[in-house]
Design an enzyme around this catalytic site. Structure first.
Site, PDB file in Angstrom:
ATOM      1  N   LYS A  36       8.303  -7.241   9.203  1.00  0.00           N
ATOM      2  CA  LYS A  36       8.414  -6.428   7.733  1.00  0.00           C
ATOM      3  C   LYS A  36       9.917  -5.962   7.752  1.00  0.00           C
ATOM      4  CE  LYS A  36       4.133  -4.346   7.739  1.00  0.00           C
ATOM      5  NZ  LYS A  36       3.520  -2.728   6.724  1.00  0.00           N
ATOM      6  N   LYS A  44       0.721  -1.519   0.013  1.00  0.00           N
ATOM      7  CA  LYS A  44       0.042  -0.001   0.313  1.00  0.00           C
ATOM      8  C   LYS A  44       1.072   1.322  -0.189  1.00  0.00           C
ATOM      9  CE  LYS A  44      -2.496   0.690   3.496  1.00  0.00           C
ATOM     10  NZ  LYS A  44      -1.870  -0.034   3.998  1.00  0.00           N
ATOM     11  N   ALA A  96      -3.403   0.618  12.137  1.00  0.00           N
ATOM     12  CA  ALA A  96      -4.623   0.740  12.140  1.00  0.00           C
ATOM     13  C   ALA A  96      -5.247  -0.398  12.441  1.00  0.00           C
ATOM     14  CB  ALA A  96      -4.841   1.305  10.713  1.00  0.00           C
ATOM     15  N   TRP A 112       6.858  -0.403  -8.430  1.00  0.00           N
ATOM     16  CA  TRP A 112       7.490  -1.330  -7.613  1.00  0.00           C
ATOM     17  C   TRP A 112       9.280  -1.430  -8.499  1.00  0.00           C
ATOM     18  CZ3 TRP A 112      10.810  -5.782  -8.596  1.00  0.00           C
ATOM     19  CH2 TRP A 112      11.793  -6.152  -6.743  1.00  0.00           C
ATOM     20  N   PHE A 172       3.335  -8.123  -8.594  1.00  0.00           N
ATOM     21  CA  PHE A 172       4.235  -9.016  -7.960  1.00  0.00           C
ATOM     22  C   PHE A 172       5.571  -9.513  -9.327  1.00  0.00           C
ATOM     23  CE2 PHE A 172       2.889  -7.305  -3.939  1.00  0.00           C
ATOM     24  CZ  PHE A 172       3.768  -7.862  -3.368  1.00  0.00           C
ATOM     25  N   PHE A 228      -3.900  -0.920   6.896  1.00  0.00           N
ATOM     26  CA  PHE A 228      -3.851  -2.092   6.416  1.00  0.00           C
ATOM     27  C   PHE A 228      -4.775  -2.304   5.260  1.00  0.00           C
ATOM     28  CE2 PHE A 228      -1.824  -2.784  11.256  1.00  0.00           C
ATOM     29  CZ  PHE A 228      -1.124  -3.964  10.329  1.00  0.00           C
ATOM     30  N   ARG A 240       2.582   8.110   6.761  1.00  0.00           N
ATOM     31  CA  ARG A 240       2.775   7.931   8.571  1.00  0.00           C
ATOM     32  C   ARG A 240       3.972   7.562   8.684  1.00  0.00           C
ATOM     33  NH1 ARG A 240      -0.327   2.616   9.975  1.00  0.00           N
ATOM     34  NH2 ARG A 240      -0.187   2.645   7.596  1.00  0.00           N
ATOM     35  N   THR A 294       3.913   1.827  -1.258  1.00  0.00           N
ATOM     36  CA  THR A 294       4.821   1.926  -2.141  1.00  0.00           C
ATOM     37  C   THR A 294       3.381   2.241  -3.466  1.00  0.00           C
ATOM     38  OG1 THR A 294       5.747  -0.380  -2.086  1.00  0.00           O
ATOM     39  CG2 THR A 294       5.774  -0.209  -3.889  1.00  0.00           C
TER      40      THR A 294
END
Length: 555
Positions: A105, A71, A273, A409, A381, A301, A94, A73
């Site tokens: 992560k 998100k 969140a 990406w 991806f 999220f 954020r 990205t």
């Protein structure tokens, strides 16, 4: 293939003064933290008040896999794409928490060619905002215990203390602790608790406060305990407001950095969140709207958490009105919602995709309930197959939903041009934004509206303690506040194992308490924790720094 951190470390950054100059920010209005990051001065923020607002674009997502699905990205890449189209855009994000960086992560600055930089600084200590919030939170806790030790003039019921200490790290053994052990001079022995800093009410207060005056007003309203008569005891009662505000003075100022393509980014505040309201600060969003024609922001999220709270808490309180929403999905997350385990998400699985795609459908339906134009984007991806991509596109278009494939990406802004064009077109569509429920509803009615309308629950079950807490909060005058639902991010339900689009389930409410300074009532559902724990193999195992000071392992 280069990792995210290798890409970030190989990037040529512009001095932040040059990024600011292109935004019309004089160098003297910057408070520099080295060459590549700065805070905006209070004078500059005040100077923007009479400027017109740009368009506000929210980026949200479907329910993710445990690794997250891009998100941030997408948000960064969309901002870069706007720049390539000659549009004046600022990103508002954020700040990452240290907990997930060292837990699951490994970093949260976007990914690939769509990152905000300097990546290591952002993911680690940045400009010290989280340290200030942690210190202010724990100062209040210390003042509370000291007041009890020094005679307890406020008649605080030591069995009814609700203020918790905090730490910006996933440390499960601190969830429940005993403090005050030792001699009489070491304080009153009692059970205490820790939450992660991003779940602290101080974080929420900072992110919702308009200015220093509003910050101090909100800090003063924080309920830390109840007295022997059941009445709230506040931070103002403890004379804690001034000293907390002093610690937060610099943390109130939005931080300016840049993307890999030098798009300006305001990064400020970072409530989770799933256990908090999940949005960056109102100050940063408002400032970005004044600085540029387009502000692109995100909410944490899935849309059942971050977007719902963005609309029903942040927009309700601040008067912000979103002009469009981008809903991020990935083939991986859809297959995960179709029952595929995380380690097998790279393999084509059309049956799982068909089963999981109804999670996307529910999020589309939910966002449309707020009256804002929606564009669905599939964050591509390398393991995605053409058959999978085509199926998702057809699914969206058959339902009359705008769709764009995102390749930010891999390609940065160039990979988001189609998405940017779709978003610009959506911004011209009819917008009838409204919140999901009105303040006048009871707390139960608000809880059940979110549970049924957004999660798709058949009903809501309340623990006996929660019923008592709701009754007491309404009696004390907190019933007109919005609700901040704390729930697992992995499911539309409150059970992380119920993937896809579950139906017929009941949401269990186990605890309800007020964050009076933030201005909402927190509702804990299921087994959600306000202090996460580390996994069996935390990301910290892979993070290192060499003799030259070069950090590795942050993705």
């Amino acid at each position: 293939m280069k990792t995210d951190i290798e890409i970030a470390q190989g990037a040529i950054l512009e001095p932040i003064t040059e990024v600011a100059e292109r935004c019309g920010i004089p160098e003297e209005e910057l408070e520099l933290y080295g060459k590549y990051k700065a805070k905006l001065s209070e004078d500059y923020i005040r100077s923007l008040q009479d400027k017109r607002d740009g368009k506000l674009i929210l980026v949200t997502a479907i329910n993710p896999t445990p690794a997250g699905e891009g998100k941030t990205t997408t948000t960064v890449g969309l901002g870069e794409a706007f720049g390539r189209l000659g549009k004046n855009a600022v990103i508002a994000l954020r700040e990452p928490s240290l907990g997930p960086c060292f837990g699951v992560k490994g970093g949260a600055a976007g990914g690939g060619m769509a990152q905000v930089v300097p990546m290591e600084d952002l993911n680690l200590h940045f400009t010290g905002d989280f340290h200030a919030i942690t210190s202010a939170n724990n100062l209040l806790a210390a003042l509370l215990d000291n007041h009890i030790q020094q005679g307890n003039a406020l008649r605080i019921d030591t069995r009814n203390i609700v203020w918790k200490r905090c730490l910006d790290m996933n440390d499960r053994v601190l969830r429940n602790v005993v403090v005050g052990m030792g001699s009489r001079a070491d304080g009153f022995v009692r059970e205490d608790h820790f939450v992660i800093t991003v779940a602290s009410e101080i974080m929420a207060v900072l992110c919702l406060a308009e200015d220093m005056r509003d910050l101090k007003k909100r800090l003063g309203k924080i309920v830390v305990a109840y007295d022997m008569d059941g009445q709230p005891v506040t931070a103002e009662d403890l004379q804690a407001v001034g000293s907390m505000a002093a610690l937060l003075k610099d943390a109130m100022k939005p931080n300016l950095i840049q993307t890999l393509e030098h798009t300006p980014a305001l990064v400020h505040g970072g409530p989770f969140a799933n256990i908090a309201h999940g949005c960056n600060s109102v100050r940063a969003t408002r400032t970005a709207l004044k600085m540029a024609d387009y502000c692109i922001t995100e909410a944490g999220f899935g849309a059942d958490l971050g977007a719902e709270k963005f609309f029903d808490i942040k927009c309700r309180m601040s008067g912000l009105k979103p002009d469009g929403v981008v809903l991020v999905a990935t083939v991986r997350a859809l297959k995960y919602n179709g029952g595929v385990k995380k380690e097998y998400l790279g393999a084509e699985n059309m049956e799982a995709l068909k089963a999981g795609i109804f999670n996307l459908e529910k999020h589309i339906e939910n966002l449309k309930k707020y009256g804002v134009p929606v564009v669905v984007t599939l964050n591509r991806f390398l393991t995605d197959t053409e058959a999978e991509l085509s199926y998702v596109q057809d699914f969206c278009e058959e339902r009359g939903c705008e769709f764009a494939l995102s390749e930010v990406w891999e390609k940065g802004g160039a990979g988001g041009l189609v998405l940017a064009e779709k978003v610009l077109a959506a911004l011209e569509k009819e917008n009838s934004f409204h919140v999901l429920y009105e303040n006048e509803l009871s707390l139960r009615e608000k809880i059940e509206t979110v549970a049924k309308e957004i999660y798709g629950a058949a009903g809501v079950s309340y623990a006996a303690a929660a019923v008592k807490q709701i009754t007491q909060l309404e009696k004390l005058g907190f019933g007109d506040l919005p609700v901040c639902m704390a729930k697992t991010q992995y499911s539309l339900s409150d059970d992380a194992a119920l993937l896809g689009r579950p139906e017929g389930f009941t949401v269990t409410i186990r605890e309800v308490y007020v964050s009076a300074g933030a201005g909402f009532v927190v509702v804990l559902t299921g087994a959600v924790m306000t202090m996460p724990g580390l996994p069996k193999a935390p990301a910290a195992y892979r993070i290192d720094v060499n003799e030259e000071g070069r950090i590795t392992g942050l993705f």
